[in-house]
Design an enzyme around this catalytic site. Sequence first.
Site, PDB file in Angstrom:
ATOM      1  N   SER A  37       0.815  -1.139   0.057  1.00  0.00           N
ATOM      2  CA  SER A  37       0.228   0.193  -0.029  1.00  0.00           C
ATOM      3  C   SER A  37       0.818   1.283  -0.015  1.00  0.00           C
ATOM      4  CB  SER A  37      -0.826  -0.039   1.316  1.00  0.00           C
ATOM      5  OG  SER A  37      -1.989  -1.173   1.077  1.00  0.00           O
ATOM      6  N   THR A  82      -5.499  -3.519   7.605  1.00  0.00           N
ATOM      7  CA  THR A  82      -5.196  -4.714   7.093  1.00  0.00           C
ATOM      8  C   THR A  82      -5.088  -5.973   8.377  1.00  0.00           C
ATOM      9  OG1 THR A  82      -3.882  -6.126   5.557  1.00  0.00           O
ATOM     10  CG2 THR A  82      -2.685  -4.699   6.732  1.00  0.00           C
ATOM     11  N   LYS A  86      -9.371  -5.994  10.650  1.00  0.00           N
ATOM     12  CA  LYS A  86     -10.488  -5.561   9.963  1.00  0.00           C
ATOM     13  C   LYS A  86     -11.917  -5.720  10.704  1.00  0.00           C
ATOM     14  CE  LYS A  86      -8.462  -6.415   5.512  1.00  0.00           C
ATOM     15  NZ  LYS A  86      -8.510  -7.094   4.126  1.00  0.00           N
ATOM     16  N   ASP A 123     -12.619  -4.226  -0.280  1.00  0.00           N
ATOM     17  CA  ASP A 123     -12.124  -5.195  -0.987  1.00  0.00           C
ATOM     18  C   ASP A 123     -12.954  -6.004  -2.072  1.00  0.00           C
ATOM     19  OD1 ASP A 123      -9.575  -5.460   0.168  1.00  0.00           O
ATOM     20  OD2 ASP A 123     -10.198  -6.627   1.949  1.00  0.00           O
ATOM     21  N   GLY A 148     -12.587 -16.836   4.324  1.00  0.00           N
ATOM     22  CA  GLY A 148     -12.106 -15.997   5.116  1.00  0.00           C
ATOM     23  C   GLY A 148     -12.646 -14.586   5.077  1.00  0.00           C
ATOM     24  N   ARG A 170     -12.284 -25.271   3.104  1.00  0.00           N
ATOM     25  CA  ARG A 170     -11.641 -26.572   3.902  1.00  0.00           C
ATOM     26  C   ARG A 170     -12.493 -26.746   5.193  1.00  0.00           C
ATOM     27  NH1 ARG A 170      -5.801 -25.856   5.819  1.00  0.00           N
ATOM     28  NH2 ARG A 170      -6.863 -24.180   6.795  1.00  0.00           N
ATOM     29  N   GLY A 258      -4.210 -11.192  -9.144  1.00  0.00           N
ATOM     30  CA  GLY A 258      -4.806 -10.611  -7.656  1.00  0.00           C
ATOM     31  C   GLY A 258      -4.110  -8.778  -7.549  1.00  0.00           C
TER      32      GLY A 258
HETATM   33  N1  LIG Z   1      -5.462  -9.050  -4.016  1.00  0.00           N
HETATM   34  C1  LIG Z   1      -5.948  -8.440  -2.775  1.00  0.00           C
HETATM   35  O1  LIG Z   1      -6.040  -7.379  -2.800  1.00  0.00           O
HETATM   36  C2  LIG Z   1      -5.901  -9.091  -1.802  1.00  0.00           C
HETATM   37  C3  LIG Z   1      -6.896  -8.784  -0.473  1.00  0.00           C
HETATM   38  C4  LIG Z   1      -6.994  -9.380   0.492  1.00  0.00           C
HETATM   39  C5  LIG Z   1      -6.441 -10.766   0.714  1.00  0.00           C
HETATM   40  N2  LIG Z   1      -5.796 -11.252  -0.389  1.00  0.00           N
HETATM   41  C6  LIG Z   1      -4.977 -12.411  -0.148  1.00  0.00           C
HETATM   42  O2  LIG Z   1      -6.330 -13.594  -0.188  1.00  0.00           O
HETATM   43  C7  LIG Z   1      -5.637 -14.544   0.929  1.00  0.00           C
HETATM   44  C8  LIG Z   1      -6.754 -14.794   1.930  1.00  0.00           C
HETATM   45  O3  LIG Z   1      -6.865 -13.652   2.727  1.00  0.00           O
HETATM   46  P1  LIG Z   1      -7.906 -13.480   3.858  1.00  0.00           P
HETATM   47  O4  LIG Z   1      -7.667 -12.274   4.573  1.00  0.00           O
HETATM   48  O5  LIG Z   1      -9.346 -13.985   3.434  1.00  0.00           O
HETATM   49  O6  LIG Z   1      -7.129 -14.775   4.947  1.00  0.00           O
HETATM   50  P2  LIG Z   1      -7.967 -15.696   5.976  1.00  0.00           P
HETATM   51  O7  LIG Z   1      -9.408 -14.739   6.615  1.00  0.00           O
HETATM   52  O8  LIG Z   1      -7.098 -16.049   6.830  1.00  0.00           O
HETATM   53  O9  LIG Z   1      -8.878 -16.835   5.231  1.00  0.00           O
HETATM   54  C9  LIG Z   1      -7.855 -17.899   4.566  1.00  0.00           C
HETATM   55  C10 LIG Z   1      -8.731 -18.865   3.926  1.00  0.00           C
HETATM   56  O10 LIG Z   1      -7.816 -19.857   3.207  1.00  0.00           O
HETATM   57  C11 LIG Z   1      -8.126 -21.013   3.547  1.00  0.00           C
HETATM   58  N3  LIG Z   1      -6.829 -21.737   3.640  1.00  0.00           N
HETATM   59  C12 LIG Z   1      -5.737 -21.713   4.153  1.00  0.00           C
HETATM   60  N4  LIG Z   1      -4.763 -22.862   3.938  1.00  0.00           N
HETATM   61  C13 LIG Z   1      -5.677 -23.715   3.190  1.00  0.00           C
HETATM   62  C14 LIG Z   1      -5.310 -25.012   2.755  1.00  0.00           C
HETATM   63  N5  LIG Z   1      -4.124 -25.434   2.966  1.00  0.00           N
HETATM   64  N6  LIG Z   1      -6.159 -25.803   2.070  1.00  0.00           N
HETATM   65  C15 LIG Z   1      -7.565 -25.200   1.853  1.00  0.00           C
HETATM   66  N7  LIG Z   1      -7.771 -23.930   2.389  1.00  0.00           N
HETATM   67  C16 LIG Z   1      -6.891 -23.213   3.085  1.00  0.00           C
HETATM   68  C17 LIG Z   1      -8.783 -20.726   4.764  1.00  0.00           C
HETATM   69  O11 LIG Z   1      -9.757 -22.136   5.162  1.00  0.00           O
HETATM   70  P3  LIG Z   1     -10.098 -22.467   6.593  1.00  0.00           P
HETATM   71  O12 LIG Z   1     -11.222 -21.736   7.038  1.00  0.00           O
HETATM   72  O13 LIG Z   1     -10.333 -23.881   6.334  1.00  0.00           O
HETATM   73  O14 LIG Z   1      -8.870 -22.250   7.448  1.00  0.00           O
HETATM   74  C18 LIG Z   1      -9.710 -19.793   4.636  1.00  0.00           C
HETATM   75  O15 LIG Z   1     -10.788 -19.967   3.856  1.00  0.00           O
HETATM   76  C19 LIG Z   1      -4.192 -14.286   1.369  1.00  0.00           C
HETATM   77  O16 LIG Z   1      -3.381 -15.023   0.352  1.00  0.00           O
HETATM   78  C20 LIG Z   1      -4.271 -12.598   0.989  1.00  0.00           C
HETATM   79  O17 LIG Z   1      -2.901 -12.222   0.751  1.00  0.00           O
HETATM   80  C21 LIG Z   1      -5.460 -10.397  -1.566  1.00  0.00           C
END
Ligand SMILES: NC(=O)c1ccc[n+]([C@@H]2O[C@H](COP(=O)([O-])OP(=O)(O)OC[C@H]3O[C@@H](n4cnc5c(N)ncnc54)[C@H](OP(=O)(O)O)[C@@H]3O)[C@@H](O)[C@H]2O)c1
Length: 293
Positions: A37, A82, A86, A123, A148, A170, A258
Site C-alpha cells: 500500500s 489490514t 479489519k 475489497d 475468510g 476446507r 490479484g
Molecule cells: N489481491 C488483494 O487485494 C487481496 C486482498 C485481501 C486478501 N488477499 C489474499 O487473499 C488470501 C486470503 O486472505 P484472507 O484475509 O481472506 O485470509 P483468512 O481470513 O485467513 O482466510 C484464509 C482462507 O484460506 C483457507 N486456507 C488456508 N490454507 C488452506 C489450505 N491448505 N487448504 C485449503 N484452504 C486453506 C482458509 O480455510 P479454513 O477456513 O479452512 O482455514 C480460509 O478460507 C491471502 O493470500 C491474502 O494475501 C489478497
Amino acid sequence: MDRERPDSARLRLTESFGGTLPRLAGVVGWPLDHSLSPALHNGWLRRYHISGRYLKLPLSPENFKAGIKLLQHLGFRGVNVTIPHKEDAFQIATRLTEIARRCGSANTLVFGDDGEIFGDSTDGTGFCENLRAHGVALHGRALILGAGGAARAICAALMEKGSDVSIANRSVTRAKALSAQLHGLRHVSWDDWPSHLGAVDLLVNTTSLGMQGAADYDWESALSKARDDLSVADIVYVPLETSLLRQARRRGLRTVDGLGMLIEQARVGFRTWFGKDPQADDATRRALLGALG
Ligand SMILES: NC(=O)c1ccc[n+]([C@@H]2O[C@H](COP(=O)([O-])OP(=O)(O)OC[C@H]3O[C@@H](n4cnc5c(N)ncnc54)[C@H](OP(=O)(O)O)[C@@H]3O)[C@@H](O)[C@H]2O)c1
C-alpha cells in the site's frame, strides 16, 4: 507506534515535516512488512504532485484502539486496515457503509473533522471493479473458494451485483457461518467442488493456496471439469501468476490476477484522503510490479 503522549507526538511529527504537516494517511496492520500500500499510494501522490504522505503504521492488536485515536489526534485523514484489524476497524467506526455492515469488517477508515470515523469495506467492490475492467460479467454463477475475510467481502459484493454465489471451504464450520451470514449464499463441499465447475461462469480462489510459501492444490485435474468459457480469478498476488492461473491459461481460460484488486480497493481511500481519483492503469501496475521485485 508507541504510547507517546498525543501532544508531544503531534509536535514531533510536525517538526519532522519541517513545521507544516502534509496530508497524512497510512496503513495499519500487524505485521506490515510486506504491505504494497505505501508504494501504491506514495506513487500516486508523486504522480499527481500532491503534498501528502502515506505511512506504514505497524500497530499491535492490543494497541489498536489507542493507536487509531492517536492518529486522529495527529491529524491523519484516515487509514487502510489490514490483517488482523479489519473486525476491530468495523467496531471502532461510528458510521458504516452498507457493504461494510454486510461484511462485518472495514478495510478503510476516514476520520471526519467532527471526530466521526467512517468505515468502508472496499475489497469486494475493488475485486468487482477489476473483473469488470477485464470484461468479466458479474451477474452469472460464481464459485468462491475460501470463507475468510476476503471471501466474505467478495461474496457480499458479487451478490450485490446480482451474482448467484456458492462457496467451498476446507473448514465446514466457517463455510456454514458465512452462508448463514449472507442470505442467499450457497455452500458446496470442499471435497467435491470441482464437480460443480461445469455449472459456473466464474471461479475465484480467495484461499492462501498457491501463495508463496503456502500449500498448493491439483488445479489441473480440477480444471479438467470446467467449461471452456469459465473465467478464473485468483486474489493471491505473490506470485502474480499462481499455479491456478497458470493451469487455467494453459487450458485456454480467461484469467484475472490479484494485483488489479489490490489497486482498485485502494482508490476509494486515496480519493477521499487526497482529493484525486487515481488511475488504475498500466503505469500503476508496473510501479507495483517493481515494488514486488
Ligand atoms: N489481491 C488483494 O487485494 C487481496 C486482498 C485481501 C486478501 N488477499 C489474499 O487473499 C488470501 C486470503 O486472505 P484472507 O484475509 O481472506 O485470509 P483468512 O481470513 O485467513 O482466510 C484464509 C482462507 O484460506 C483457507 N486456507 C488456508 N490454507 C488452506 C489450505 N491448505 N487448504 C485449503 N484452504 C486453506 C482458509 O480455510 P479454513 O477456513 O479452512 O482455514 C480460509 O478460507 C491471502 O493470500 C491474502 O494475501 C489478497
